[in-house]
Design an enzyme around this catalytic site. Sequence first.
Site, short mmCIF file in Angstrom:
data_model
loop_
_atom_site.label_atom_id
_atom_site.label_comp_id
_atom_site.label_asym_id
_atom_site.label_seq_id
_atom_site.Cartn_x
_atom_site.Cartn_y
_atom_site.Cartn_z
N SER A 49 0.79 -1.46 0.07
CA SER A 49 0.12 -0.18 -0.03
C SER A 49 0.83 1.46 -0.05
O SER A 49 1.88 1.18 0.06
CB SER A 49 -0.96 0.12 1.21
OG SER A 49 -0.24 0.36 2.22
N GLY A 50 0.21 2.16 -0.18
CA GLY A 50 0.87 3.54 -0.30
C GLY A 50 1.19 4.45 1.27
O GLY A 50 1.22 5.73 0.99
#
Length: 199
Positions: A49-50
């Site tokens: 994920s970011g």
Amino acid sequence: MKHVMKWISNFLYVIIFTIIIAAVIVVISTKSSGGEPQLFGYQLKTVLSGSMEPEFKTGSVIAVQKVENPGSLKKGDIITFMQDENTMVTHRIIGITKNKSNLMFKTKGDNNQNPDSDPVLAENVVAKYSGITVPYAGYLLDFASKPIGTAILLIVPGLLLILYAVITVSAALREIDQKAKAIEAAGKDQSVSRRFAKA
């Protein structure tokens, strides 16, 4: 010119051989660890994920080291911890709570607006981020964990090495043939010059 070609040839050989070794290590390590390989004492984890951007981006591989003593961790460290039985998260420590029986860490993703809702117990801390990041390499690890990826990563470099060997042997045979023709031509020239000398 020959020295340059030989240097380029040796350089290509080293590159191909390195790729083969790296591919074999990645594949074997990925298979033996069940998905996340280990290398030189570091565990390689794929960023899914970011939440920690811009520290590391989605699809990157980060190297983490096992935490033997959670008490040595400090505010600002990036840790990997078990959020639940099936989920591992890598976030930054923004606060530490200590009491007689428990050591807990308040964590937050750099790119998240709010801190994580639950504190992390010391026993749930798995590893600490080493500072080593390889962008986009996570896609390669994910590919390597699949049967088709394993086959390609092992077969393609091998084929490249065979192709390189064929090209090298062909070039060597051509060089030997040219030298043989040059020696033969030199011998004929000497023979002709001797005839003229006698005449």
